[in-house]
Design a protein around this motif. Sequence first.
Motif, short mmCIF file in Angstrom:
data_model
loop_
_atom_site.label_atom_id
_atom_site.label_comp_id
_atom_site.label_asym_id
_atom_site.label_seq_id
_atom_site.Cartn_x
_atom_site.Cartn_y
_atom_site.Cartn_z
N TRP A 259 0.85 -1.18 0.00
CA TRP A 259 0.00 0.00 0.00
C TRP A 259 0.89 1.24 0.00
CZ3 TRP A 259 -4.90 -1.51 -0.67
CH2 TRP A 259 -5.25 -2.79 -0.25
N ILE A 260 0.33 2.37 -0.37
CA ILE A 260 1.13 3.60 -0.46
C ILE A 260 1.74 3.97 0.88
CG2 ILE A 260 1.02 6.09 -0.92
CD1 ILE A 260 -1.06 5.52 -3.05
N ASP A 261 0.98 3.87 1.96
CA ASP A 261 1.46 4.33 3.26
C ASP A 261 2.48 3.39 3.88
OD1 ASP A 261 -0.09 6.61 3.19
OD2 ASP A 261 -1.80 5.66 4.18
N THR A 262 2.52 2.14 3.46
CA THR A 262 3.41 1.17 4.09
C THR A 262 4.46 0.61 3.14
OG1 THR A 262 1.82 -0.61 3.63
CG2 THR A 262 1.68 0.48 5.79
N GLY A 263 4.27 0.75 1.84
CA GLY A 263 5.20 0.20 0.87
C GLY A 263 6.54 0.92 0.88
N GLU A 264 7.54 0.23 0.38
CA GLU A 264 8.89 0.80 0.29
C GLU A 264 9.52 0.37 -1.02
OE1 GLU A 264 10.99 -0.69 3.67
OE2 GLU A 264 9.93 0.59 5.11
N GLY A 265 10.37 1.23 -1.55
CA GLY A 265 11.18 0.87 -2.71
C GLY A 265 10.38 0.34 -3.88
N ALA A 266 10.67 -0.91 -4.26
CA ALA A 266 10.05 -1.52 -5.45
C ALA A 266 8.54 -1.60 -5.33
CB ALA A 266 10.64 -2.91 -5.68
N GLN A 267 8.02 -1.78 -4.09
CA GLN A 267 6.57 -1.83 -3.91
C GLN A 267 5.92 -0.50 -4.33
OE1 GLN A 267 8.65 -3.20 -1.57
NE2 GLN A 267 8.13 -5.28 -2.22
N LEU A 268 6.54 0.60 -3.92
CA LEU A 268 6.02 1.91 -4.32
C LEU A 268 6.18 2.13 -5.82
CD1 LEU A 268 7.16 4.28 -1.42
CD2 LEU A 268 4.89 3.37 -1.86
N ASP A 269 7.29 1.66 -6.38
CA ASP A 269 7.48 1.78 -7.83
C ASP A 269 6.38 1.04 -8.59
OD1 ASP A 269 9.76 3.32 -7.54
OD2 ASP A 269 11.09 1.58 -7.52
N GLY A 270 5.98 -0.12 -8.06
CA GLY A 270 4.89 -0.88 -8.69
C GLY A 270 3.58 -0.12 -8.64
N ILE A 271 3.31 0.52 -7.50
CA ILE A 271 2.09 1.34 -7.39
C ILE A 271 2.18 2.50 -8.38
CG2 ILE A 271 0.74 2.83 -5.87
CD1 ILE A 271 1.70 1.08 -3.53
N GLY A 272 3.37 3.07 -8.52
CA GLY A 272 3.57 4.17 -9.47
C GLY A 272 3.26 3.76 -10.90
N GLU A 273 3.59 2.52 -11.27
CA GLU A 273 3.26 2.04 -12.61
C GLU A 273 1.74 1.94 -12.80
OE1 GLU A 273 5.22 -1.56 -13.62
OE2 GLU A 273 7.23 -0.81 -13.13
N ILE A 274 1.05 1.54 -11.73
CA ILE A 274 -0.41 1.40 -11.82
C ILE A 274 -1.08 2.76 -12.01
CG2 ILE A 274 -2.48 0.73 -10.52
CD1 ILE A 274 -0.75 -1.44 -9.18
N VAL A 275 -0.64 3.76 -11.24
CA VAL A 275 -1.28 5.08 -11.30
C VAL A 275 -0.63 6.01 -12.32
CG1 VAL A 275 -1.98 4.88 -8.89
CG2 VAL A 275 0.12 6.12 -9.45
N ASP A 276 0.44 5.51 -13.01
CA ASP A 276 1.11 6.26 -14.07
C ASP A 276 1.82 7.51 -13.53
OD1 ASP A 276 1.99 6.76 -16.64
OD2 ASP A 276 0.21 7.94 -17.18
N ARG A 277 2.67 7.30 -12.52
CA ARG A 277 3.48 8.40 -12.00
C ARG A 277 4.74 7.82 -11.37
NH1 ARG A 277 4.98 13.34 -12.65
NH2 ARG A 277 6.88 12.09 -12.83
N ASN A 278 5.85 7.84 -12.11
CA ASN A 278 7.08 7.29 -11.54
C ASN A 278 7.75 8.31 -10.62
OD1 ASN A 278 8.89 9.02 -13.07
ND2 ASN A 278 8.50 7.71 -14.83
N ARG A 279 8.81 7.88 -9.95
CA ARG A 279 9.43 8.73 -8.94
C ARG A 279 10.47 9.69 -9.50
NH1 ARG A 279 11.38 6.13 -4.15
NH2 ARG A 279 10.22 4.20 -4.54
N LEU A 280 10.80 9.59 -10.78
CA LEU A 280 11.74 10.51 -11.40
C LEU A 280 11.00 11.78 -11.81
CD1 LEU A 280 14.62 11.03 -12.45
CD2 LEU A 280 13.85 10.11 -14.65
N ILE A 281 11.45 12.92 -11.30
CA ILE A 281 10.84 14.21 -11.62
C ILE A 281 11.81 15.02 -12.47
CG2 ILE A 281 9.74 16.28 -10.70
CD1 ILE A 281 8.38 13.67 -9.93
N ASN A 282 11.41 15.30 -13.70
CA ASN A 282 12.27 16.04 -14.61
C ASN A 282 12.23 17.54 -14.33
OD1 ASN A 282 13.07 13.74 -16.14
ND2 ASN A 282 11.10 13.80 -17.23
N ASN A 283 13.38 18.18 -14.45
CA ASN A 283 13.49 19.64 -14.32
C ASN A 283 12.88 20.16 -13.04
OD1 ASN A 283 14.74 19.77 -16.85
ND2 ASN A 283 12.76 19.88 -17.89
N ALA A 284 13.24 19.52 -11.92
CA ALA A 284 12.60 19.87 -10.65
C ALA A 284 13.55 20.50 -9.65
CB ALA A 284 11.98 18.62 -10.03
N ILE A 285 14.85 20.36 -9.84
CA ILE A 285 15.82 20.88 -8.88
C ILE A 285 16.73 21.88 -9.57
CG2 ILE A 285 17.74 20.26 -7.35
CD1 ILE A 285 15.08 19.36 -6.32
#
Length: 228
Positions: free
Chosen positions: A47-73
């Motif tokens: 789940w989002i609140d308890t997942g870590e690492g690859a588990q969160l990446d898998g959720i990101g694939e489902i909702v179509d939002r990966n953890r890489l943010i372009n042009n953000a820093i």
Amino acid sequence: MNRYESMMNHLLVQFSNTKVLQAIFCAISDELQLLDDTFNNLKEKRWIDTGEGAQLDGIGEIVDRNRLINNAITINFFGFENQINTTGFNQARFREYSEPYLSSTSLSDEEYRLILWAKVNKNNSLCYMNDTIKSIQFIFKTDIAIVQDIYNAKFIVGIGRKLTKNEILFANALDLIVRPAGVSCQSMTHFDKDNVFGFYNQKFAKGFGQAPLSEIFSNNLIKKGYVV
């Protein structure tokens, strides 16, 4: 209670002191405990609140939002007042004409959870005005969110707390505010709700010389490296 303790507690009283059974339970309990822990993780840590690492990446694939943010820093260069993340003479190098001003970043799990929840809310929203306001409150962690319709399928946003410069960059890079298709956010302002200039009947407002104006930020200004 671990698996060995559970097995011992289920023994009938007349067998509770049997050394042979205790030895058998001890021999197999570690592997059974591993199975218990694995099944528990499958149930609880995906789940989002308890997942870590690859588990969160898998959720990101489902909702179509990966953890890489372009042009953000922002990259630190020499610059002048009001330019983001710049320093003075002899403190940073000059930026080349064609050199990028912004860099990409990969979100930590804690940051990524906020983004995933915001994307889930956006994916499941009916795009009413209250949904837009709630998404702004959630993303920017504020109770004060002002949305004003300026017609022609556009609106402007007021955020009732001062944002950091990188929060401003994230806001423009992510685009997670709930809004109907074809409707755009013209600009966003941020201000200290307890200390902002305004006019008669405007909530939170103070008079001339008593407080600063709210600050406007937009994609075009951010790309140029300025905050007005």
